[in-house]
Design an enzyme around this catalytic site. Structure first.
Site, PDB file in Angstrom:
ATOM      1  N   LYS A   1      36.778   3.029  42.575  1.00 52.22           N
ATOM      2  CA  LYS A   1      36.080   1.748  42.340  1.00 52.22           C
ATOM      3  C   LYS A   1      34.603   1.948  41.960  1.00 52.22           C
ATOM      4  CE  LYS A   1      39.107  -1.276  45.039  1.00 52.22           C
ATOM      5  NZ  LYS A   1      39.422  -2.509  44.348  1.00 52.22           N
TER       6      LYS A   1
ATOM      7  N   PHE B   1      45.594  -0.862  53.483  1.00 50.28           N
ATOM      8  CA  PHE B   1      45.910  -0.801  52.058  1.00 50.28           C
ATOM      9  C   PHE B   1      45.385   0.521  51.516  1.00 50.28           C
ATOM     10  CE2 PHE B   1      45.356  -1.115  47.573  1.00 50.28           C
ATOM     11  CZ  PHE B   1      46.489  -1.792  47.161  1.00 50.28           C
TER      12      PHE B   1
ATOM     13  N   THR C   1      47.626  16.749  34.406  1.00 50.12           N
ATOM     14  CA  THR C   1      47.070  17.032  33.074  1.00 50.12           C
ATOM     15  C   THR C   1      45.578  16.744  33.010  1.00 50.12           C
ATOM     16  OG1 THR C   1      49.168  16.553  31.985  1.00 50.12           O
ATOM     17  CG2 THR C   1      47.205  16.496  30.602  1.00 50.12           C
TER      18      THR C   1
ATOM     19  N   ASP D   1      39.547   6.640  53.952  1.00 43.20           N
ATOM     20  CA  ASP D   1      39.740   6.043  52.634  1.00 43.20           C
ATOM     21  C   ASP D   1      38.590   5.067  52.367  1.00 43.20           C
ATOM     22  OD1 ASP D   1      40.425   4.454  50.486  1.00 43.20           O
ATOM     23  OD2 ASP D   1      42.525   4.236  51.045  1.00 43.20           O
TER      24      ASP D   1
END
Lengths: 481, 481
Positions: B340, B200, B364, B309
């Site tokens: 997280k 994931f 941005t 990750d």
């Protein structure tokens, strides 16, 4: 490194209630822009964080209203406003006052996973912020963190809807669920998204596949093979080029219809069209209401989802809260995406696009309540002070003044704009860059877009007096060209 | 709708300085979970915002430490913690105290476009937060808004690096810049990313092409044709299944080597490998240090970028600040992604991956200074109170206690974990869902993952006394099974 000593009178914004009393009255330059302190900070930062795009360091605590103060204590009138993302300028007193809002600190330090466990007052927050300014005909919204994640989820919503329609409105079959884990048909479809030459919709891989504004965004990055159609390229002034511009619309629309046909023939149906009301990063290109109305019609006839990306145009700068209000659509767009001046990313969606199964439109944070608390107050100020109407009036003053300068200087080309969302071209990219440099050195912080355009993106608190200073500086700069 | 009247003693956390004095001493359930007030709020919210994934509404102002209070005034011990995203639990006094930090309100209401115009103290903020806990061997970082956008930009960094290597380290050629606007070779390459079964990495389209944990994430969404390899599936307890598990590693590594070979043959070189130290959403699957060391070696030999990750594992819960510290790598990963518990999204990158041209890694906002202000304090508390060490110790207590329950109940399968990052399987998905329901109704807010796993994701302020309550409740629930 902090540079506080150089500002003699620190702007006492924490105890003030109006912009007028604490905003500088004019720009004040002590060095070139960016100055030596900005350059020193850039060099220091390069050791620990990427900064190839860093222009200058700003002292936000000392910036107020339409004026930004940089690390070298230069005070610039800012008509770029953090890439069009600050609706009320710097440190607006009513926003600073939010420090007293009891919801703020808990929302910051006890941040919810909004998709699963919202705050008890989450619906109230949404109602008093996003729903209170929802585009006509749309009454549901989904928050996200930024414009790109909002666009990604708008595309996902379109794919889910398109697939469901093909199944007669039913949820995925067991075969869909099995095949998608191998990324095979039918669970992983070959649907595509139609976007436009000159478009900018963000920089994730999928959004880059829709983005066609500049090579620097796209080069070296793999892409989806999705269709691209031309976006109208009008000649200005509009009233002297009616036939040419009408032909532009017709040619673009014919191409779009052909894309729908040819992609369907290849089994790569176009599930959605995504378009900006004004192509912004791509060079401030406008489309006519007739073009957009016909585009919505073609999209609908093909069963696809019509997504209007108002990330840069939304929130009032064009003289209406949403730019697409100016098109006179009979039915609302299916999805309207926002971010920037709206403080939070997200999108409004038509009820038929609501995704009924859990965890399909989902991520950990799904937005940020602290941004909704700010947006509530932004919306209140915009309404109370009629700032959208002000943007229309002051934008008119700016554009009229630029027309006057243009009448005396033939290097200003294709002057165009609605509200304060004004732009013009210069003859070459080099001249455009030179213009930005000269303007910044004269105390006007302005940005470019496309190959050779200057774009104006002031905050909604930009008034006539600011437009006059803007025009003065531009006049002086153009006199040197 | 607000539900304040039902809490008799409002937790006076604003004036307190330790968790111990204001956290409830035990769970207290007044209704089932979710209760009627949560359900009423859900129904109200459905009119204006998607909520198919909404579980319950929480009263965050009344939640403290390890305990969350819901709309129905139930007090639950929370070992799920907003999908593992709150490092110090609810309303930690030192974080609440940040309301006095003068940088906070300006960072919120005068939000910078960080990629172009950072705050003058931005480098200082980065140093005292992210750099102070950087993985060994990595000294540069890029902030983003969430884990998905961090992963997207990690992939872009890998693609840019891989393409540059193919050009002998040079920037894109004029031909690259022209062809990428038509999405043709050589400017738009066909490079791929290798990810793993059960992985994931987020829910944008590109990250979904790497994600293979559940059909609900992927179905109906078009995908990149990128390679997938198996991730080891060990038998537990590890010390009784050494040969089987070693063979798992070998088979997976052989498949990975073959993927590199076959994709290169097709001109679809693997530019990066992305992997979780523990597959979390996919079911809490672990890999061995030997597996990861060999994976890094294969990746390096093939000239690809090794991306770890750590969105869910980073920040201390596994008993080391970064889970990959436990592998004993000789050289650091090329990229380590976080979000997280790290409050902000972003990624550390090895110096050779720095992107030298502006606006290639850009958007941005590029992060959010308010989150760095929170992270600074989080890191300070973690260090001062030795919370990573505590996670290791308390996680051990939790796991030992679960072993004890397991010895008396054969429905607990594959008990596994490092630090508080503990999980076990139940025999069926239905039984797992039933377990979560029973636990929540008993005052333990716990989450699942994969098909039939229970995962523990408490905050770092989870102590022995909380583990004991957790074990009590689990013991009672399992006795009913």
């Amino acid at each position: 490194m902090r540079f506080s000593s150089c500002v003699n009178r620190i702007i006492p914004w924490r105890s003030l209630t109006t912009i007028a009393t604490c905003e500088p009255s004019k720009p004040e330059m002590k060095t070139t822009f960016p100055g030596p302190k900005s350059m020193a900070l850039k060099s220091e930062m390069s050791k620990i964080h990427q900064n190839a795009s860093t222009r200058a360091f700003f002292d936000y605590e000392r910036s107020f209203g339409n004026y930004v103060v940089d690390a070298d204590c230069n005070k610039l009138l800012d008509v770029y406003m953090q890439i069009s993302s600050l609706p009320l300028g710097y440190n607006h007193p009513e926003l600073v006052d939010l420090i007293k809002d009891p919801r703020l600190i808990t929302s910051l330090v006890s941040r919810p996973a909004l998709g699963s466990f919202p705050r008890t007052d989450f619906a109230d927050m949404i109602k008093s912020s996003l729903i209170s300014v929802a585009p006509k005909g749309l009454s549901e919204v989904q928050t996200m963190l930024c414009g790109t994640s909002a666009n990604e989820n708008a595309l996902k919503t379109a794919f889910i809807y398109y697939s469901a329609q093909k199944r007669g409105g039913k949820p995925p079959t067991p075969e869909d669920l099995t095949s998608c884990m191998k990324q095979e048909l039918p669970g992983t479809p070959k649907w595509t998204i139609l976007a436009f030459n000159g478009a900018f919709h963000g920089r994730s891989l999928a959004m880059l596949s829709c983005t066609r504004s500049k090579p620097v965004h796209k080069v070296d990055i793999p892409a989806h093979d999705w269709p691209i159609s031309p976006y109208p390229r009008y000649k200005y002034p509009l009233d002297q080029n009616v036939q040419y511009n009408k032909r532009q619309d017709e040619d673009c629309l014919a191409n779009i219809a052909e894309q729908f046909r040819s992609r369907r023939e290849k089994g790569q149906d176009i599930a959605a069209v995504i378009i900006e009301p004004i192509q912004s990063e791509g060079g401030d290109h406008h489309g006519s209401p007739e073009f957009f109305k016909a585009l919505q019609k073609i999209t609908k006839e093909n069963g696809a989802v019509f997504i209007v990306d108002e990330v840069q145009t939304g929130g009032g700068p064009t003289g209406t809260f949403w730019c697409h209000e100016q098109w006179g659509l009979q039915t609302p767009p299916d999805i309207v995406v926002f971010s920037k001046k709206m403080i939070t990313g997200g999108y409004y969606y038509a009820s038929h696009l609501k995704v009924n199964e859990g965890y399909r439109i989902f991520n950990t944070w799904m937005g940020d309540p602290t941004k909704l608390i700010v947006l509530e107050k932004v919306v209140k100020v915009i309404k109370e002070q009629r700032l959208v109407e002000q943007a229309k009036i002051v934008g008119g003053i700016l554009k009229t003044g630029l027309e006057d300068i243009k009448s005396r200087n033939d290097k200003i080309l294709n002057l165009r704009g609605v509200g304060t969302y004004v732009a013009f071209d210069l003859p070459t990219p080099e001249l455009r860059d030179k213009f930005i440099e000269e303007a910044c050195n004269s105390g006007l912080h302005v940005g470019g877009c496309g190959d050779s355009a200057i774009r104006f993106r002031p905050a909604l608190v930009y008034e006539k007096k600011h437009a006059e200073i803007t025009l003065d500086i531009i006049n002086n700069v153009m006199n040197k060209f």
